[in-house]
Design an enzyme around this catalytic site. Structure first.
Site, PDB file in Angstrom:
ATOM      1  NE  ARG A  46       1.262  12.704   7.572  1.00 22.08           N
ATOM      2  CZ  ARG A  46       2.387  12.603   6.889  1.00 22.08           C
ATOM      3  NH1 ARG A  46       2.586  11.557   6.114  1.00 22.08           N
ATOM      4  NH2 ARG A  46       3.311  13.539   6.965  1.00 22.08           N
ATOM      5  CG  LEU A 106      10.233  18.340   7.416  1.00 22.79           C
ATOM      6  CD1 LEU A 106      10.732  16.943   7.733  1.00 22.79           C
ATOM      7  CD2 LEU A 106      11.331  19.367   7.663  1.00 22.79           C
ATOM      8  CG  ASP A 156       4.150   1.508   9.462  1.00 23.63           C
ATOM      9  OD1 ASP A 156       3.756   2.308  10.330  1.00 23.63           O
ATOM     10  OD2 ASP A 156       4.077   1.740   8.247  1.00 23.63           O
ATOM     11  CE  LYS A 171      -1.329   2.105   3.621  1.00 26.70           C
ATOM     12  NZ  LYS A 171      -1.909   2.777   4.802  1.00 26.70           N
ATOM     13  NE  ARG A 230       1.122   9.952  10.600  1.00 23.39           N
ATOM     14  CZ  ARG A 230       0.789   8.811   9.998  1.00 23.39           C
ATOM     15  NH1 ARG A 230       1.706   7.932   9.718  1.00 23.39           N
ATOM     16  NH2 ARG A 230      -0.447   8.540   9.694  1.00 23.39           N
ATOM     17  N   PRO A 231       3.795  16.301  10.917  1.00 27.71           N
ATOM     18  CG  PRO A 231       5.496  17.731  11.619  1.00 27.71           C
ATOM     19  CD  PRO A 231       4.881  16.396  11.907  1.00 27.71           C
ATOM     20  CB  ILE A 232       2.700  18.438   5.591  1.00 26.92           C
ATOM     21  CG1 ILE A 232       1.792  19.645   5.872  1.00 26.92           C
ATOM     22  CG2 ILE A 232       1.922  17.135   5.702  1.00 26.92           C
ATOM     23  CD1 ILE A 232       0.797  19.907   4.770  1.00 26.92           C
ATOM     24  CG  LEU A 266      10.934   6.486  13.544  1.00 29.69           C
ATOM     25  CD1 LEU A 266      10.683   5.680  12.292  1.00 29.69           C
ATOM     26  CD2 LEU A 266      12.033   7.507  13.299  1.00 29.69           C
ATOM     27  CB  CYS A 278      -3.073   6.391  11.618  1.00 31.66           C
ATOM     28  SG  CYS A 278      -3.483   4.846  10.792  1.00 31.66           S
TER      29      CYS A 278
END
Length: 418
Positions: free
Chosen positions: A92, A125, A305, A22, A121-123, A327, A116
């Protein structure tokens, strides 16, 4: 709402065929925005996240067919550049349309993503890199509003980001001039994206390393060749853990052992052995399941994961295991549910201490995210009695034919209505 009812089992046996990854398929579907021709994708898993992204492309004006794990995607008539909240909120990975849409059209609006609930988990970057490539970026009413003609640039990610790497690789593909990317994620899924784009005519150097040079086409679309999605290393790891937690011998087909180095190494430390061929792995029972210490990190390190699945497995170990999650914050939400089943786990910040060998008992538990859901299934297989796992829509986002695959291994598992 549906839930899974699972009876604890003594042993599993048989074979399971691993689906396409996936996490490789999602950026590759998004990359079809860069194609001048029809993209043909095989070994595509039929899971909710894939269907969501295909629906998003259709909403933007693309057309597609998808059956028997084979998709044809045509973005020739793609004529909208607003990725709306009602679709993007479901996962996401929809943010992966930002780079290719901006590169192709010079403007786009993409809703801030969902998925999730495991940390920030910022964007940031992604956005900083696009700005350095000449984009104007604003956040308006929950949307990333981007415009500008992209130019090649020297870029370095402050921290390794998989989706950030993928987004900027796709953006750089149609940019004007050379983009030099440093601290790029090296996951197999990122590597396949680069390989597919290279096959489509993109001049890209350093594939597989943490430094890429991408010579953009100045807006010229790419000629895609048919490609096959790589096997899902996380699904493979999950089924290996299913064999391990029941101390059974099972065989995985359509799997690439080279992508599972850290997972196989930890299972070996716990006492398991393997028979490995070109596209299959058989796990053999351990004489004694030993405790393990795990530190999550970027590929080729131990994948975050797989952390939840190994926590479930560590409950069967003869001793104390340690898992250090480096992480993501908030990625121990499955612990409270495992405690309901009799687990002995202590948390101290990002470190979990797991006392093994205690008996697990069937219970009603609630899935909090995709990988936590699979950990609860593993625990249920090893528990005495029957467990009910609620909110399994998380599982449907990432695992194809999960009940059927487990049933083929001898598990007693049923999907029922609340």
């Amino acid at each position: 709402m549906t839930y899974l009812e699972i009876d604890g089992v003594e042993k599993l046996s048989g074979e399971v065929i691993i689906s396409g990854a996936k996490n490789a398929a999602l950026p590759l579907i998004a990359s079809s925005i860069l194609a001048k021709n029809e993209a043909q994708i095989s070994n595509l898993p039929n899971v909710a996240d894939i269907c969501t992204l295909l629906s998003l492309l259709k909403n933007l004006g693309a057309s597609y067919t998808f059956e028997n794990n084979f998709a044809k995607i045509n973005t020739k008539d793609l004529n909208k550049t607003i990725a709306k909240y009602d679709i993007v909120r479901k996962m996401r990975a929809s943010i992966l349309t930002l780079g290719p849409l901006l590169a192709r059209f010079g403007n786009c609006e993409v809703s801030l993503p969902g998925g999730c609930a495991i940390g920030q988990r910022p964007i940031d970057l992604h956005l900083l890199a696009l700005e350095k490539m000449g984009a104007n970026i604003e956040i308006k009413q929950g949307y990333v509003v981007a415009s500008g003609k992209l130019k090649g640039a020297d870029l370095m990610f402050d921290k390794i980001t998989v989706t950030g790497s993928e987004n900027i690789i796709m953006a750089a593909a149609l940019a004007h001039g050379k983009t030099r990317l440093l601290n790029v994620a090296k996951e197999p899924e990122v590597v396949q994206l680069c390989e597919v784009l290279a096959e489509a005519g993109l001049d890209i150097k350093g594939v597989g390393s943490d430094e890429l040079e991408i010579y953009g086409t100045s807006g010229e679309l790419l000629e895609f060749k048919p490609f096959k999605i790589i096997p899902d290393r996380i699904e493979a790891g999950t089924y290996l853990c299913a064999g391990a937690i029941t101390n059974s011998k099972i065989t995985l087909k359509n799997v690439n052992a080279n992508h599972l180095g850290a997972v196989l190494a930890k299972l070996e430390q716990m006492g398991f052995s393997f028979d490995i061929s070109e596209d299959s792995i058989s796990i053999n029972p351990a004489k004694e399941i030993k405790p393990v210490e795990i530190l999550t990190s970027e590929y080729p390190g131990f994948p975050t994961d797989m952390q939840a699945q190994f926590m479930a497995l560590a409950l069967r170990a003869n001793g104390v295991s340690i898992i250090d999650e480096r992480l993501f914050e908030n990625r121990f939400m499955h612990v409270s549910e495992l405690l309901r089943m009799g687990a002995d786990i202590r948390l101290n910040g990002h470190i979990a201490t797991i006392n093994g060998t205690k008996e697990l008992f069937g219970a009603d538990v609630m899935a909090t995210d995709l990988r936590a859901s699979s950990a609860l299934i593993l625990a249920a297989l090893a528990a005495k009695g029957t467990s009910k796992i609620h909110r399994i829509y998380h599982l449907d986002r990432g695992y194809e034919n999960l009940e059927e695959k487990f049933k083929n291994l001898g598990a007693s598992i049923r999907r029922l209505e609340e």
